[in-house]
Design an enzyme around this catalytic site. Structure first.
Site, mmCIF file in Angstrom:
data_model
loop_
_atom_site.group_PDB
_atom_site.id
_atom_site.type_symbol
_atom_site.label_atom_id
_atom_site.label_comp_id
_atom_site.label_asym_id
_atom_site.label_seq_id
_atom_site.Cartn_x
_atom_site.Cartn_y
_atom_site.Cartn_z
ATOM 1 N N HIS A 1 2.351 -38.460 -5.521
ATOM 2 C CA HIS A 1 1.046 -38.896 -4.976
ATOM 3 C C HIS A 1 1.044 -40.426 -4.856
ATOM 4 O O HIS A 1 0.881 -41.133 -5.842
ATOM 5 C CB HIS A 1 -0.082 -38.449 -5.905
ATOM 6 C CG HIS A 1 -1.459 -38.751 -5.381
ATOM 7 N ND1 HIS A 1 -2.472 -37.824 -5.404
ATOM 8 C CD2 HIS A 1 -1.990 -39.865 -4.829
ATOM 9 C CE1 HIS A 1 -3.568 -38.361 -4.883
ATOM 10 N NE2 HIS A 1 -3.301 -39.602 -4.538
ATOM 11 N N HIS B 1 -0.226 -43.956 -2.446
ATOM 12 C CA HIS B 1 -0.940 -44.605 -1.335
ATOM 13 C C HIS B 1 -0.181 -45.862 -0.953
ATOM 14 O O HIS B 1 -0.082 -46.792 -1.751
ATOM 15 C CB HIS B 1 -2.362 -45.002 -1.738
ATOM 16 C CG HIS B 1 -3.226 -43.844 -2.069
ATOM 17 N ND1 HIS B 1 -3.978 -43.185 -1.125
ATOM 18 C CD2 HIS B 1 -3.452 -43.192 -3.241
ATOM 19 C CE1 HIS B 1 -4.637 -42.193 -1.697
ATOM 20 N NE2 HIS B 1 -4.331 -42.169 -2.978
ATOM 21 N N LYS C 1 -3.630 -32.514 2.988
ATOM 22 C CA LYS C 1 -4.479 -33.017 1.916
ATOM 23 C C LYS C 1 -5.938 -32.682 2.178
ATOM 24 O O LYS C 1 -6.452 -32.923 3.270
ATOM 25 C CB LYS C 1 -4.295 -34.536 1.836
ATOM 26 C CG LYS C 1 -5.244 -35.237 0.906
ATOM 27 C CD LYS C 1 -4.783 -35.200 -0.538
ATOM 28 C CE LYS C 1 -5.810 -35.834 -1.449
ATOM 29 N NZ LYS C 1 -5.242 -36.621 -2.506
ATOM 30 N N HIS D 1 -7.916 -33.342 -3.658
ATOM 31 C CA HIS D 1 -8.710 -34.265 -4.483
ATOM 32 C C HIS D 1 -9.876 -33.438 -5.010
ATOM 33 O O HIS D 1 -10.809 -33.140 -4.275
ATOM 34 C CB HIS D 1 -9.198 -35.459 -3.650
ATOM 35 C CG HIS D 1 -9.976 -36.448 -4.475
ATOM 36 N ND1 HIS D 1 -9.569 -37.733 -4.686
ATOM 37 C CD2 HIS D 1 -11.141 -36.316 -5.179
ATOM 38 C CE1 HIS D 1 -10.436 -38.365 -5.477
ATOM 39 N NE2 HIS D 1 -11.405 -37.524 -5.777
ATOM 40 N N HIS E 1 -4.265 -35.609 -9.604
ATOM 41 C CA HIS E 1 -4.812 -36.557 -10.584
ATOM 42 C C HIS E 1 -5.889 -35.931 -11.459
ATOM 43 O O HIS E 1 -7.032 -36.378 -11.456
ATOM 44 C CB HIS E 1 -5.309 -37.839 -9.901
ATOM 45 C CG HIS E 1 -6.062 -37.651 -8.611
ATOM 46 N ND1 HIS E 1 -7.143 -36.810 -8.496
ATOM 47 C CD2 HIS E 1 -5.893 -38.207 -7.400
ATOM 48 C CE1 HIS E 1 -7.598 -36.855 -7.271
ATOM 49 N NE2 HIS E 1 -6.855 -37.692 -6.575
ATOM 50 N N ASP F 1 -0.773 -41.702 -8.079
ATOM 51 C CA ASP F 1 -1.984 -42.129 -7.365
ATOM 52 C C ASP F 1 -2.049 -43.649 -7.298
ATOM 53 O O ASP F 1 -3.137 -44.232 -7.346
ATOM 54 C CB ASP F 1 -3.251 -41.557 -8.022
ATOM 55 C CG ASP F 1 -4.461 -41.633 -7.098
ATOM 56 O OD1 ASP F 1 -4.275 -41.899 -5.890
ATOM 57 O OD2 ASP F 1 -5.580 -41.445 -7.585
#
Ligand SMILES: [Zn+2]
Length: 349
Positions: free
Chosen positions: A13, A15, A99, A136, A174, A247
Protein backbone atom coordinates in the site's frame (compact mmCIF):
# COMPACT_ATOMS: atom_id res chain seq x y z
CA UNK A 1 26.57 -6.53 16.40
CA UNK A 2 23.59 -8.67 15.40
CA UNK A 3 22.88 -9.38 11.74
CA UNK A 4 20.00 -11.04 9.90
CA UNK A 5 19.32 -11.66 6.24
CA UNK A 6 15.75 -11.68 5.00
CA UNK A 7 13.89 -11.88 1.71
CA UNK A 8 13.44 -8.42 0.19
CA UNK A 9 10.13 -7.00 1.42
CA UNK A 10 7.15 -5.67 -0.53
CA UNK A 11 4.91 -2.73 0.33
CA UNK A 12 1.31 -3.58 -0.39
CA UNK A 13 0.00 0.00 0.00
CA UNK A 14 1.93 3.02 -1.31
CA UNK A 15 1.04 6.61 -2.25
CA UNK A 16 3.52 8.06 -4.72
CA UNK A 17 1.38 11.09 -5.68
CA UNK A 18 2.51 12.86 -8.86
CA UNK A 19 4.94 15.48 -10.21
CA UNK A 20 7.86 16.62 -8.04
CA UNK A 21 6.66 14.71 -4.98
CA UNK A 22 6.62 11.48 -6.98
CA UNK A 23 10.22 11.99 -8.12
CA UNK A 24 11.33 12.61 -4.53
CA UNK A 25 9.49 9.78 -2.79
CA UNK A 26 9.81 6.88 -5.26
CA UNK A 27 13.49 6.18 -4.35
CA UNK A 28 12.58 6.14 -0.64
CA UNK A 29 10.42 3.09 -1.34
CA UNK A 30 12.46 1.38 -4.06
CA UNK A 31 15.62 1.39 -1.90
CA UNK A 32 14.24 -1.41 0.29
CA UNK A 33 11.15 -2.84 -1.36
CA UNK A 34 10.81 -5.21 -4.32
CA UNK A 35 7.21 -4.42 -5.26
CA UNK A 36 4.49 -2.02 -4.23
CA UNK A 37 0.78 -1.65 -4.81
CA UNK A 38 0.33 1.92 -5.96
CA UNK A 39 -2.75 3.83 -4.81
CA UNK A 40 -4.86 5.56 -7.50
CA UNK A 41 -6.10 8.61 -5.54
CA UNK A 42 -4.47 11.28 -7.66
CA UNK A 43 -6.26 14.43 -8.82
CA UNK A 44 -8.01 13.38 -11.03
CA UNK A 45 -8.02 9.73 -9.85
CA UNK A 46 -6.74 6.79 -11.93
CA UNK A 47 -10.03 5.42 -13.24
CA UNK A 48 -9.00 3.24 -16.18
CA UNK A 49 -6.28 0.91 -17.33
CA UNK A 50 -4.93 3.47 -19.77
CA UNK A 51 -4.42 6.05 -16.97
CA UNK A 52 -2.72 3.40 -14.85
CA UNK A 53 -0.24 2.60 -17.63
CA UNK A 54 0.67 6.26 -18.03
CA UNK A 55 1.11 6.64 -14.27
CA UNK A 56 3.23 3.48 -14.11
CA UNK A 57 5.62 4.94 -16.70
CA UNK A 58 6.08 8.08 -14.61
CA UNK A 59 6.91 5.93 -11.59
CA UNK A 60 9.34 3.77 -13.55
CA UNK A 61 11.20 6.87 -14.74
CA UNK A 62 11.69 7.91 -11.11
CA UNK A 63 13.21 4.58 -9.99
CA UNK A 64 17.00 4.86 -9.44
CA UNK A 65 19.05 2.75 -11.90
CA UNK A 66 20.25 0.18 -9.39
CA UNK A 67 16.90 -0.46 -7.71
CA UNK A 68 14.71 -3.32 -8.90
CA UNK A 69 11.13 -2.38 -8.17
CA UNK A 70 7.84 -3.43 -9.72
CA UNK A 71 4.93 -1.01 -9.36
CA UNK A 72 1.60 -2.87 -9.27
CA UNK A 73 -1.09 -0.50 -10.46
CA UNK A 74 -4.65 0.00 -9.29
CA UNK A 75 -7.81 1.70 -10.46
CA UNK A 76 -10.16 3.77 -8.36
CA UNK A 77 -13.70 2.43 -8.19
CA UNK A 78 -16.60 4.85 -8.59
CA UNK A 79 -20.31 4.23 -8.95
CA UNK A 80 -19.79 4.65 -12.70
CA UNK A 81 -16.99 2.09 -13.10
CA UNK A 82 -17.79 -0.28 -15.95
CA UNK A 83 -17.30 -3.99 -15.26
CA UNK A 84 -16.10 -4.76 -18.79
CA UNK A 85 -13.47 -2.01 -18.61
CA UNK A 86 -12.26 -3.44 -15.30
CA UNK A 87 -12.03 -6.91 -16.77
CA UNK A 88 -10.11 -5.67 -19.78
CA UNK A 89 -7.67 -3.60 -17.68
CA UNK A 90 -6.99 -6.60 -15.44
CA UNK A 91 -6.74 -9.21 -18.15
CA UNK A 92 -4.37 -7.07 -20.22
CA UNK A 93 -2.13 -6.60 -17.16
CA UNK A 94 -2.64 -2.84 -17.06
CA UNK A 95 -3.81 -3.04 -13.47
CA UNK A 96 -3.32 -5.45 -10.62
CA UNK A 97 -6.21 -4.54 -8.30
CA UNK A 98 -9.08 -2.12 -7.75
CA UNK A 99 -9.45 0.22 -4.82
CA UNK A 100 -12.67 1.02 -3.00
CA UNK A 101 -12.77 4.36 -1.20
CA UNK A 102 -16.01 5.28 0.52
CA UNK A 103 -16.75 8.83 -0.77
CA UNK A 104 -14.90 11.40 1.33
CA UNK A 105 -12.99 8.86 3.46
CA UNK A 106 -9.50 10.31 2.97
CA UNK A 107 -7.18 12.44 0.81
CA UNK A 108 -8.63 12.87 -2.71
CA UNK A 109 -11.47 10.39 -2.22
CA UNK A 110 -14.33 12.66 -3.25
CA UNK A 111 -15.22 10.49 -6.25
CA UNK A 112 -15.47 7.39 -4.06
CA UNK A 113 -18.44 5.08 -3.61
CA UNK A 114 -21.53 6.12 -1.60
CA UNK A 115 -23.67 3.06 -2.21
CA UNK A 116 -21.85 -0.31 -2.28
CA UNK A 117 -24.81 -1.95 -4.05
CA UNK A 118 -24.08 0.18 -7.13
CA UNK A 119 -20.68 -1.47 -7.59
CA UNK A 120 -21.81 -5.05 -6.99
CA UNK A 121 -21.72 -5.93 -10.74
CA UNK A 122 -18.06 -4.81 -10.84
CA UNK A 123 -17.26 -6.78 -7.68
CA UNK A 124 -18.94 -9.86 -9.15
CA UNK A 125 -16.77 -9.57 -12.25
CA UNK A 126 -13.66 -9.15 -10.09
CA UNK A 127 -14.60 -12.29 -8.18
CA UNK A 128 -14.89 -14.27 -11.44
CA UNK A 129 -11.54 -13.14 -12.80
CA UNK A 130 -9.67 -13.34 -9.47
CA UNK A 131 -8.90 -9.60 -9.29
CA UNK A 132 -8.12 -8.32 -5.77
CA UNK A 133 -10.26 -5.66 -4.11
CA UNK A 134 -8.49 -3.22 -1.78
CA UNK A 135 -10.68 -1.40 0.72
CA UNK A 136 -10.31 1.76 2.75
CA UNK A 137 -12.61 0.47 5.48
CA UNK A 138 -14.27 3.46 7.09
CA UNK A 139 -17.79 4.85 6.92
CA UNK A 140 -17.89 8.57 6.32
CA UNK A 141 -21.20 9.57 7.93
CA UNK A 142 -20.56 12.65 10.05
CA UNK A 143 -22.77 11.27 12.81
CA UNK A 144 -20.40 8.33 13.35
CA UNK A 145 -17.58 9.12 15.77
CA UNK A 146 -14.26 9.28 13.94
CA UNK A 147 -12.77 6.61 16.24
CA UNK A 148 -15.63 4.18 15.42
CA UNK A 149 -15.68 4.51 11.64
CA UNK A 150 -13.69 1.37 10.89
CA UNK A 151 -15.75 -0.80 13.23
CA UNK A 152 -19.02 0.52 11.78
CA UNK A 153 -17.72 -0.06 8.22
CA UNK A 154 -16.98 -3.70 9.07
CA UNK A 155 -20.43 -4.22 10.58
CA UNK A 156 -22.41 -2.38 7.92
CA UNK A 157 -20.45 -2.73 4.66
CA UNK A 158 -17.61 -5.24 4.73
CA UNK A 159 -19.74 -7.94 6.28
CA UNK A 160 -22.24 -7.50 3.44
CA UNK A 161 -19.54 -7.80 0.73
CA UNK A 162 -17.92 -10.84 2.39
CA UNK A 163 -21.27 -12.62 2.71
CA UNK A 164 -22.35 -11.82 -0.86
CA UNK A 165 -18.99 -12.65 -2.44
CA UNK A 166 -17.00 -15.05 -0.25
CA UNK A 167 -14.66 -15.89 -3.15
CA UNK A 168 -13.63 -12.26 -3.76
CA UNK A 169 -10.02 -11.57 -2.74
CA UNK A 170 -10.32 -8.68 -0.30
CA UNK A 171 -7.63 -6.70 1.49
CA UNK A 172 -8.95 -4.59 4.34
CA UNK A 173 -6.25 -1.95 4.32
CA UNK A 174 -4.45 -0.22 7.17
CA UNK A 175 -6.53 -1.81 9.91
CA UNK A 176 -6.52 0.03 13.22
CA UNK A 177 -8.76 -1.82 15.66
CA UNK A 178 -8.93 -4.97 17.70
CA UNK A 179 -12.31 -5.64 16.10
CA UNK A 180 -10.70 -5.63 12.64
CA UNK A 181 -8.01 -8.11 13.70
CA UNK A 182 -10.72 -10.45 15.03
CA UNK A 183 -13.01 -10.01 12.01
CA UNK A 184 -10.18 -10.75 9.56
CA UNK A 185 -8.80 -13.70 11.58
CA UNK A 186 -12.21 -15.32 11.78
CA UNK A 187 -13.35 -14.31 8.28
CA UNK A 188 -13.23 -16.38 5.11
CA UNK A 189 -9.89 -17.39 3.62
CA UNK A 190 -9.94 -14.69 0.93
CA UNK A 191 -10.10 -11.84 3.44
CA UNK A 192 -6.75 -10.42 4.61
CA UNK A 193 -5.53 -7.15 6.10
CA UNK A 194 -2.57 -4.81 5.87
CA UNK A 195 -1.09 -2.96 8.83
CA UNK A 196 1.03 0.22 8.76
CA UNK A 197 4.20 0.92 10.78
CA UNK A 198 2.65 4.00 12.39
CA UNK A 199 -0.43 2.14 13.62
CA UNK A 200 1.90 -0.50 15.08
CA UNK A 201 4.08 2.11 16.77
CA UNK A 202 1.67 4.78 18.04
CA UNK A 203 -1.64 5.12 19.82
CA UNK A 204 -3.96 8.12 19.70
CA UNK A 205 -2.18 9.94 22.54
CA UNK A 206 0.55 10.66 19.99
CA UNK A 207 -1.80 13.02 18.15
CA UNK A 208 -2.15 15.20 21.26
CA UNK A 209 1.15 14.75 23.11
CA UNK A 210 1.83 18.16 24.70
CA UNK A 211 -0.14 19.88 21.93
CA UNK A 212 -1.58 19.03 18.53
CA UNK A 213 0.75 16.84 16.44
CA UNK A 214 -0.40 17.19 12.85
CA UNK A 215 2.25 14.77 11.53
CA UNK A 216 0.64 11.93 13.48
CA UNK A 217 -2.76 12.64 11.94
CA UNK A 218 -3.74 9.94 9.46
CA UNK A 219 -6.86 8.11 8.32
CA UNK A 220 -8.01 5.80 9.69
CA UNK A 221 -7.05 7.80 12.78
CA UNK A 222 -4.77 6.31 15.46
CA UNK A 223 -6.73 4.45 18.12
CA UNK A 224 -6.42 3.52 21.82
CA UNK A 225 -3.51 1.49 23.20
CA UNK A 226 -5.65 -1.65 23.44
CA UNK A 227 -6.08 -1.51 19.65
CA UNK A 228 -2.39 -0.84 18.96
CA UNK A 229 -1.54 -3.89 21.07
CA UNK A 230 -4.01 -6.01 19.08
CA UNK A 231 -2.36 -4.88 15.83
CA UNK A 232 1.11 -5.75 17.15
CA UNK A 233 -0.20 -9.14 18.21
CA UNK A 234 -1.67 -9.77 14.74
CA UNK A 235 1.47 -8.60 12.89
CA UNK A 236 3.84 -10.66 15.03
CA UNK A 237 1.58 -13.73 15.27
CA UNK A 238 2.72 -15.45 12.09
CA UNK A 239 -0.90 -15.49 10.85
CA UNK A 240 -0.66 -15.29 7.05
CA UNK A 241 -3.74 -13.03 6.87
CA UNK A 242 -1.76 -10.02 8.12
CA UNK A 243 1.01 -8.26 6.21
CA UNK A 244 2.70 -4.93 5.65
CA UNK A 245 1.11 -2.08 3.74
CA UNK A 246 2.87 1.09 4.84
CA UNK A 247 0.25 3.56 3.55
CA UNK A 248 3.20 5.92 3.17
CA UNK A 249 1.43 9.15 2.27
CA UNK A 250 3.56 12.22 1.59
CA UNK A 251 2.24 15.73 2.10
CA UNK A 252 4.22 18.96 2.29
CA UNK A 253 4.66 20.21 5.86
CA UNK A 254 2.82 23.37 4.82
CA UNK A 255 -0.28 21.24 4.08
CA UNK A 256 0.00 19.25 7.32
CA UNK A 257 0.75 22.19 9.64
CA UNK A 258 -2.32 24.10 8.63
CA UNK A 259 -5.73 25.27 9.81
CA UNK A 260 -7.14 22.14 8.14
CA UNK A 261 -4.20 19.74 7.93
CA UNK A 262 -4.07 16.78 5.53
CA UNK A 263 -4.22 13.17 6.74
CA UNK A 264 -1.21 10.96 6.06
CA UNK A 265 2.14 9.79 7.43
CA UNK A 266 5.22 9.58 5.23
CA UNK A 267 7.04 6.53 6.56
CA UNK A 268 8.89 4.76 3.74
CA UNK A 269 12.40 6.06 4.55
CA UNK A 270 12.92 4.15 7.82
CA UNK A 271 10.08 1.66 7.57
CA UNK A 272 12.19 -1.51 7.64
CA UNK A 273 14.52 -0.40 10.50
CA UNK A 274 11.44 0.66 12.53
CA UNK A 275 9.67 -2.65 11.98
CA UNK A 276 12.81 -4.66 12.77
CA UNK A 277 13.08 -2.79 16.08
CA UNK A 278 9.38 -3.20 16.81
CA UNK A 279 9.50 -6.96 16.18
CA UNK A 280 12.75 -7.19 18.21
CA UNK A 281 11.07 -5.36 21.12
CA UNK A 282 8.30 -7.97 20.97
CA UNK A 283 10.79 -10.87 20.78
CA UNK A 284 9.30 -11.68 17.39
CA UNK A 285 12.22 -10.96 15.06
CA UNK A 286 12.06 -14.45 13.48
CA UNK A 287 8.55 -13.58 12.22
CA UNK A 288 9.47 -10.22 10.66
CA UNK A 289 10.17 -11.81 7.27
CA UNK A 290 6.72 -13.40 7.18
CA UNK A 291 5.02 -10.09 7.79
CA UNK A 292 7.03 -7.92 5.39
CA UNK A 293 8.23 -10.36 2.69
CA UNK A 294 6.01 -13.46 2.49
CA UNK A 295 2.37 -13.19 3.55
CA UNK A 296 1.40 -10.52 1.02
CA UNK A 297 2.92 -12.39 -1.92
CA UNK A 298 1.06 -15.51 -0.83
CA UNK A 299 -2.31 -13.73 -0.78
CA UNK A 300 -1.71 -12.17 -4.20
CA UNK A 301 -0.45 -15.46 -5.71
CA UNK A 302 2.96 -13.97 -6.49
CA UNK A 303 6.38 -15.50 -6.00
CA UNK A 304 8.39 -14.18 -3.10
CA UNK A 305 11.26 -11.89 -4.12
CA UNK A 306 14.58 -13.48 -5.11
CA UNK A 307 16.69 -10.66 -3.70
CA UNK A 308 17.60 -10.42 -0.03
CA UNK A 309 18.38 -7.58 2.31
CA UNK A 310 20.61 -7.62 5.37
CA UNK A 311 19.66 -5.96 8.62
CA UNK A 312 22.18 -5.09 11.30
CA UNK A 313 21.68 -4.02 14.87
CA UNK A 314 24.29 -1.67 16.25
CA UNK A 315 24.90 -0.34 19.74
CA UNK A 316 24.25 3.21 18.55
CA UNK A 317 20.68 4.17 17.78
CA UNK A 318 19.80 5.42 14.33
CA UNK A 319 19.63 9.19 13.94
CA UNK A 320 16.63 9.97 11.79
CA UNK A 321 16.65 12.58 9.05
CA UNK A 322 13.75 14.87 9.86
CA UNK A 323 12.66 15.89 6.37
CA UNK A 324 12.74 14.89 2.74
CA UNK A 325 13.30 18.04 0.68
CA UNK A 326 11.33 18.64 -2.49
CA UNK A 327 12.58 21.81 -4.16
CA UNK A 328 11.62 24.62 -1.74
CA UNK A 329 9.18 22.40 0.14
CA UNK A 330 9.69 19.57 2.61
CA UNK A 331 7.97 16.41 3.78
CA UNK A 332 8.23 15.25 7.40
CA UNK A 333 9.72 11.76 7.75
CA UNK A 334 7.99 9.49 10.26
CA UNK A 335 9.90 8.76 13.46
CA UNK A 336 8.49 6.42 16.12
CA UNK A 337 8.50 7.10 19.87
CA UNK A 338 11.14 4.44 20.60
CA UNK A 339 14.83 4.20 19.72
CA UNK A 340 15.78 2.21 16.62
CA UNK A 341 19.05 0.25 16.59
CA UNK A 342 18.43 -1.68 13.36
CA UNK A 343 19.31 -0.57 9.86
CA UNK A 344 19.52 -2.08 6.36
CA UNK A 345 23.16 -2.66 5.38
CA UNK A 346 23.62 -2.25 1.65
CA UNK A 347 21.79 0.99 1.71
CA UNK A 348 22.79 2.62 4.98
CA UNK A 349 20.74 5.77 5.17
ZN1 LIG B 1 -3.67 4.98 1.77
Amino acid sequence: MEEIEIIKPDDWHVHFRDGEILKAVVPETTRHFGRGIIMPNLVPPILEGFDAVKYKKKIQRAIPKNDHFLPLMTIYLTENTNKDDVREAYESDQVFAAKLYPAGATTNSDSGVKNIKKIMPVLETMTKIGMPLLIHGEVTDREVDIFDREKVFIDQKLNFICKELPELKITLEHITTKEATVYVSEGNKNLVATITPHHLALNRNSIFFGGIRPHNYCLPILKREVHRKALVKAATSGNTKFFLGTDTAPHFTSDKESECGCAGVFNSTYCIPILAQLFDNENALPRLENFISKHGAKHYNLKINKEKITLIKSSQNLIFKKYLNVNEQKIKIFEPNFLVFWNVTETLI
